[in-house]
Design a protein around this motif. Structure first.
Motif, mmCIF file in Angstrom:
data_model
loop_
_atom_site.group_PDB
_atom_site.id
_atom_site.type_symbol
_atom_site.label_atom_id
_atom_site.label_comp_id
_atom_site.label_asym_id
_atom_site.label_seq_id
_atom_site.Cartn_x
_atom_site.Cartn_y
_atom_site.Cartn_z
ATOM 1 N N ALA A 1 0.945 -1.140 0.066
ATOM 2 C CA ALA A 1 0.044 -0.022 -0.097
ATOM 3 C C ALA A 1 1.019 1.393 0.020
ATOM 4 N N HIS A 2 0.264 2.386 -0.651
ATOM 5 C CA HIS A 2 0.902 3.681 -0.511
ATOM 6 C C HIS A 2 0.246 4.585 0.628
ATOM 7 N N ALA A 3 -0.966 4.134 0.776
ATOM 8 C CA ALA A 3 -1.851 5.091 2.078
ATOM 9 C C ALA A 3 -2.501 3.683 2.646
ATOM 10 N N VAL A 4 -2.938 4.020 3.936
ATOM 11 C CA VAL A 4 -3.928 3.195 4.524
ATOM 12 C C VAL A 4 -4.861 4.314 5.106
ATOM 13 N N HIS A 5 -6.049 4.030 4.823
ATOM 14 C CA HIS A 5 -7.192 4.883 5.323
ATOM 15 C C HIS A 5 -7.705 4.184 6.605
ATOM 16 N N LEU A 6 -7.609 4.764 7.663
ATOM 17 C CA LEU A 6 -8.351 3.942 8.541
ATOM 18 C C LEU A 6 -9.542 4.567 8.884
ATOM 19 N N CYS A 7 -10.845 4.055 8.468
ATOM 20 C CA CYS A 7 -12.204 4.642 8.373
ATOM 21 C C CYS A 7 -13.160 3.719 9.364
ATOM 22 N N ALA A 8 -12.586 2.571 9.883
ATOM 23 C CA ALA A 8 -13.326 1.646 10.820
ATOM 24 C C ALA A 8 -13.846 2.277 12.035
ATOM 25 N N MET A 9 -15.153 2.178 12.301
ATOM 26 C CA MET A 9 -15.822 2.867 13.373
ATOM 27 C C MET A 9 -16.801 1.760 14.166
ATOM 28 N N PRO A 10 -16.294 1.250 15.364
ATOM 29 C CA PRO A 10 -16.948 0.556 16.267
ATOM 30 C C PRO A 10 -18.155 1.317 16.797
ATOM 31 N N PRO A 11 -19.233 0.547 17.227
ATOM 32 C CA PRO A 11 -20.464 1.306 17.941
ATOM 33 C C PRO A 11 -19.878 1.952 19.140
ATOM 34 N N LEU A 12 -20.610 3.104 19.392
ATOM 35 C CA LEU A 12 -20.043 4.086 20.434
ATOM 36 C C LEU A 12 -19.720 3.323 21.788
ATOM 37 N N PRO A 13 -20.749 2.426 22.266
ATOM 38 C CA PRO A 13 -20.610 2.128 23.835
ATOM 39 C C PRO A 13 -19.461 0.896 23.711
ATOM 40 N N SER A 14 -18.826 0.769 22.466
ATOM 41 C CA SER A 14 -17.657 -0.130 22.589
ATOM 42 C C SER A 14 -16.470 0.393 22.161
ATOM 43 N N TRP A 15 -16.355 1.834 22.213
ATOM 44 C CA TRP A 15 -15.307 2.609 21.647
ATOM 45 C C TRP A 15 -14.138 2.118 22.649
#
Length: 205
Positions: A77-91
């Motif tokens: 990869a040239h860039a890794v875009h971290l867009c994963a979003m867990p549910p708010l209660p399990s942050w």
């Protein structure tokens, strides 16, 4: 896709959490700009059809918190875009291992890590938010976000990985669930009185 990249010299952008509200829009924008995209979702299939682009999009299955699997998905990869979003209660439980996995994966690939963040870590701000705005979180989630950002910046300072942090306030638009969408635009679309969206949870929440 790696063989194609090696032949053409094109750069591959990996989007982790590509099926989410932020992730699939990042995929769409990268494709529109002509980039090769490797979209990482939990099942390797659940990506909005409109974001598909024949020959320039690869779908890969990986758990965002699985360091080994994610490192495999980010090879070349040239860039890794971290867009994963867990549910708010399990942050508190889920965000740290996701961040660590993405940091390790990007580092091993020699890629820049681009982290999609929010503005909770700033707390209540009277004026424009800039890169020099101090972190003054007023909620437990804001404190967590500040801690995660510091971990990323510390990794960058140690030259373990190149880092970019992209921060957005409240998201709204088609397919997005948010406080503004529900309390402001949702009410307005039904002809009801619009009330101010609630603030971030109080400290300790």
């Amino acid at each position: 896709m790696e063989r194609a990249r090696e032949r053409s010299g094109e750069q591959v952008h990996v989007v982790v959490g590509a099926a989410g509200a932020t992730g699939h829009r990042v995929v769409r924008e990268l494709l529109s700009a002509g980039h090769l995209v490797r979209a990482v979702t939990r099942d390797g299939r659940s990506l909005p059809v409109r974001a598909r682009s024949a020959g320039r999009l690869e779908l890969v299955a990986a758990d965002a918190a699985d360091g080994t699997g994610l490192a495999r998905a980010c090879r070349g990869a040239h860039a890794v875009h971290l867009c994963a979003m867990p549910p708010l209660p399990s942050w508190r439980r889920d965000f740290p291992p996701m961040l660590d996995a993405a940091t390790t994966a990007a580092s091993r690939a020699g890629a820049r890590l681009v982290s999609a963040d929010d503005t909770w870590l700033y707390g209540k701000v009277d004026g424009p938010m800039t890169e020099t705005t101090p972190y003054r979180p007023v909620s437990a989630h804001g404190v967590l976000r500040a801690w995660l950002a510091e971990r990323l910046l510390a990794a960058a300072a140690r030259r373990e990985v190149a880092v970019s942090i992209e921060r957005a306030g409240e998201l709204y638009g088609p397919g997005v669930r948010s406080m503004i969408a529900g309390h402001v635009f949702g009410a307005a679309s039904r002809g009801r009185r619009v009330h101010r969206a609630p603030c971030a949870p109080a400290a300790g929440s």
